[in-house]
Scaffold this motif. Structure first.
Motif, PDB file in Angstrom:
ATOM      1  N   LEU B  51      -5.634  -7.006   3.991  1.00 50.36           N
ATOM      2  CA  LEU B  51      -6.550  -5.954   3.552  1.00 50.36           C
ATOM      3  C   LEU B  51      -5.933  -4.588   3.837  1.00 50.36           C
ATOM      4  CD1 LEU B  51      -9.997  -7.415   4.748  1.00 50.36           C
ATOM      5  CD2 LEU B  51      -8.978  -7.495   2.463  1.00 50.36           C
ATOM      6  N   TYR B  52      -5.977  -3.714   2.861  1.00 53.45           N
ATOM      7  CA  TYR B  52      -5.434  -2.357   2.998  1.00 53.45           C
ATOM      8  C   TYR B  52      -6.522  -1.336   2.686  1.00 53.45           C
ATOM      9  CZ  TYR B  52      -0.623  -4.018   3.241  1.00 53.45           C
ATOM     10  OH  TYR B  52       0.558  -4.623   3.621  1.00 53.45           O
ATOM     11  N   GLU B  53      -6.456  -0.220   3.384  1.00 54.33           N
ATOM     12  CA  GLU B  53      -7.359   0.871   3.046  1.00 54.33           C
ATOM     13  C   GLU B  53      -6.798   1.636   1.841  1.00 54.33           C
ATOM     14  OE1 GLU B  53      -8.374   3.108   6.514  1.00 54.33           O
ATOM     15  OE2 GLU B  53      -9.248   4.755   5.342  1.00 54.33           O
ATOM     16  N   ARG B  60       3.671  -0.219  -0.965  1.00 47.44           N
ATOM     17  CA  ARG B  60       4.850   0.136  -0.170  1.00 47.44           C
ATOM     18  C   ARG B  60       5.172  -0.916   0.888  1.00 47.44           C
ATOM     19  NH1 ARG B  60       2.923   4.822   1.722  1.00 47.44           N
ATOM     20  NH2 ARG B  60       2.261   3.766   3.630  1.00 47.44           N
ATOM     21  N   ASP B  61       4.114  -1.378   1.582  1.00 43.60           N
ATOM     22  CA  ASP B  61       4.335  -2.169   2.800  1.00 43.60           C
ATOM     23  C   ASP B  61       4.265  -3.672   2.604  1.00 43.60           C
ATOM     24  OD1 ASP B  61       4.414   0.312   3.941  1.00 43.60           O
ATOM     25  OD2 ASP B  61       2.388   0.206   4.791  1.00 43.60           O
ATOM     26  N   HIS B  62       3.483  -4.110   1.608  1.00 40.42           N
ATOM     27  CA  HIS B  62       3.254  -5.548   1.532  1.00 40.42           C
ATOM     28  C   HIS B  62       4.447  -6.221   0.850  1.00 40.42           C
ATOM     29  CE1 HIS B  62       0.580  -8.898   2.210  1.00 40.42           C
ATOM     30  NE2 HIS B  62       1.102  -9.397   1.105  1.00 40.42           N
ATOM     31  N   ALA B  83       4.535   3.518  -8.838  1.00 43.72           N
ATOM     32  CA  ALA B  83       5.045   2.988  -7.570  1.00 43.72           C
ATOM     33  C   ALA B  83       5.258   1.477  -7.654  1.00 43.72           C
ATOM     34  CB  ALA B  83       4.075   3.335  -6.438  1.00 43.72           C
ATOM     35  N   THR B  84       4.332   0.798  -8.334  1.00 42.14           N
ATOM     36  CA  THR B  84       4.450  -0.663  -8.476  1.00 42.14           C
ATOM     37  C   THR B  84       5.702  -1.032  -9.270  1.00 42.14           C
ATOM     38  OG1 THR B  84       2.043  -0.877  -8.442  1.00 42.14           O
ATOM     39  CG2 THR B  84       3.279  -2.735  -9.320  1.00 42.14           C
ATOM     40  N   GLY B  88       9.599  -2.864  -8.483  1.00 38.87           N
ATOM     41  CA  GLY B  88      10.022  -4.053  -9.227  1.00 38.87           C
ATOM     42  C   GLY B  88       8.955  -5.101  -9.448  1.00 38.87           C
ATOM     43  N   ALA B  89       7.674  -4.718  -9.350  1.00 40.66           N
ATOM     44  CA  ALA B  89       6.604  -5.683  -9.601  1.00 40.66           C
ATOM     45  C   ALA B  89       5.969  -5.428 -10.973  1.00 40.66           C
ATOM     46  CB  ALA B  89       5.542  -5.603  -8.503  1.00 40.66           C
TER      47      ALA B  89
END
Lengths: 338, 338
Positions: B51-53, B60-62, B83-84, B88-89
């Motif tokens: 879960l992210y706020e 960035r982090d996952h 950003a996604t 590369g997603a």
């Protein structure tokens, strides 16, 4: 007994003649139509009046006419109505009153000078829904009216000289004049021609009034389904007239949006929704045109005010002119590339 | 198995999450939402992801995300989608793709450079009616299309930052791009603000294309009745989609007008009417969003073309921009007198 002449026995003339013959106040003294077959057919309505080929001759030569009903093509309305008023008879003209507001102004002034009735056959005002809407508005039951949206669509009868605006819009505009007695400060309109390059068969028009409220209409001869719908949004109630609905042709909705305090641009608005139910309104039964013919007799005999008088007919012509002007302006910049 | 993150668990997010969890190709690895309560609520859909706020932090982090689904407010779409793609997603963005066509161009170019899927959630294209209309058009069963009329009306959910155009129009415009692959050469639009002075809640738009055909739309949050209707006029057939009709939501009419020879302005036209019947068209059942999520998986896995790709999403944004421009131009000359 009022001696009346009818000019024009084409599409709408038979309905007028049937109602004039049936009305106790009128005696049909003459009927005019350029077609011999149609003149003969007019006998079937049971009148024994004189027959004329030419409407102008009927007005000029037929003695003792109290009134003339004009149902000939719109381009002939002005000359025939003027001649009728000049000889001192009352006149009922098929809608629209005429093709130019300057002509309409002249007719209204002439009727006043001659002290004769000038009425326009805005039949919609005498239908059950038209009459009910007029009463609702007059009683203020919708609150402050903010918008009006109308659609009048069908796979239409194409007319050679009249576009869909002049054919269908007079109905809706006659009701609009009941809601709003100003002329719009801005009119936008776009049209499209499928059949006759010079004659729009689809028209969309947007009218904006000084008070901020708007009206939008869509008229079409190119719709696969028939639609006759008018929505009037008010601060207290909203009204939907759907002439083809099975569950109530005229519905009054207890729906709207109340904005708390003064709303500012960009702020989060939490309007209060009124999502109440609706009631189907009762409407008068019977033929609208019979009511209109009865009204014509009453206005002549008692000098009463008319909801369909020349002034109203003129206002409809002014609205038609404004929309036509917007349509021409739009067409000038939307020519198909050839 | 594709590892997917979902950003935004507000109005539409729960529908997306439910379908992502149920789909065998996806594993929900993370969900982001600024609200702790909503993050917690997302657990009810049965996902065990992180879960992210903050959506940007999720991207960035996952680690190991194959795809991100973005259902956050439209103003955040561009930054999150970029950003996604940059990491590369693949990405599926809620409609509309973004708020500016320049941003949309950048996203389409970036997706191509990165060789990743950029898809927009134009759900309407995956509904039964949307899919059926697309097939009819592709098969040419309407003949030459000449006009399109759409109405999407309701007593609406007012949004603070988005007007009724950007809220409701993306649905209809995504279907319009199936009928017409050009941008309009002329756009007229008028709007009205009942609740928030800067935010139109009723919009009428007229689009004219170089080929001569036209589209008209009416979007409203101020209608007492819900209306979802689209009429497409073609030279061979006419189509009516009425999502609330009881006797067939999608009807194909064998109606139209055949003009004999070449019509000239001012001449008497006697068009041949085709007033044939109609057939109610069969439509796919099931949830449109499930089909869209399945399509997203298929496009990622097989590198297939998508009917809802970034190019289509960009075209919808360009149309929204054109209509908004016309709306602004109209508003500038239609200010209420104060």
């Amino acid at each position: 007994m009022l001696s009346v002449g009818l000019i024009g026995y084409g599409h709408w003339g038979p309905n007028l003649l049937r109602n004039l013959v049936a009305h106790p106040a009128f005696h049909v003294a003459a009927v005019a139509d350029p077609s011999a077959a149609r003149r003969l057919a007019s006998r079937e309505a049971g009148h024994d009046g004189a027959l004329y080929e030419d409407g102008a001759a009927l007005i000029r030569d037929h003695a003792c006419l109290d009134a003339v009903v004009i149902a000939s093509p719109v381009s002939t309305h002005y000359d025939l109505a003027r001649a009728t008023l000049e000889r001192g008879a009352h006149v009922l003209v098929e809608k629209p009153l005429c093709t130019r507001s300057s002509e309409g102004e002249a007719l209204v002034a002439l009727a006043r000078r001659q002290n004769r009735v000038l009425m326009v056959d805005h039949t919609l005002l005498f239908t059950g829904p038209g009459d009910a809407i007029r009463q609702l508005v007059r009683q203020g039951r919708l609150g402050r009216i903010t918008y009006c949206e109308g659609q009048r669509l069908n796979l239409g009868l194409f007319q050679p000289d009249v576009n869909v605006l002049w054919d269908l819009a007079p109905h809706d505009l006659s009701l609009l004049t009941e809601l709003q007695d100003e002329l719009p400060v801005r009119v936008d309109a776009v049209g499209q021609c499928h059949v006759n390059p010079g004659v729009p068969d689809i028209v969309h028009a947007s009218l904006r009034f000084a008070s901020g409220w708007t009206a939008h209409f869509h008229w079409s001869w190119m719709s696969p389904e028939k639609v006759r719908r008018l929505v009037i949004g008010g601060s207290d109630r909203m009204l939907v007239w759907d002439d083809l609905a099975s569950d109530g042709r005229l519905k009054l909705y207890d729906r709207g949006i109340a904005v708390p305090g003064s709303a500012k641009a960009g702020t989060m608005i939490r309007p209060a929704y009124r999502t109440g139910g609706w009631e189907a309104l009762p409407m008068a039964e019977g033929e609208a045109l019979a009511r209109l013919v009865d009204h014509f007799a009453a206005v002549i005999e008692s000098n009463a005010d008319s909801v369909a008088d020349g002034a109203r007919g003129l206002r409809v012509v002014k609205l038609l002119e404004q929309i036509q002007f917007a349509l021409d302006r739009s067409a000038a910049t939307t020519k198909k590339p050839s």
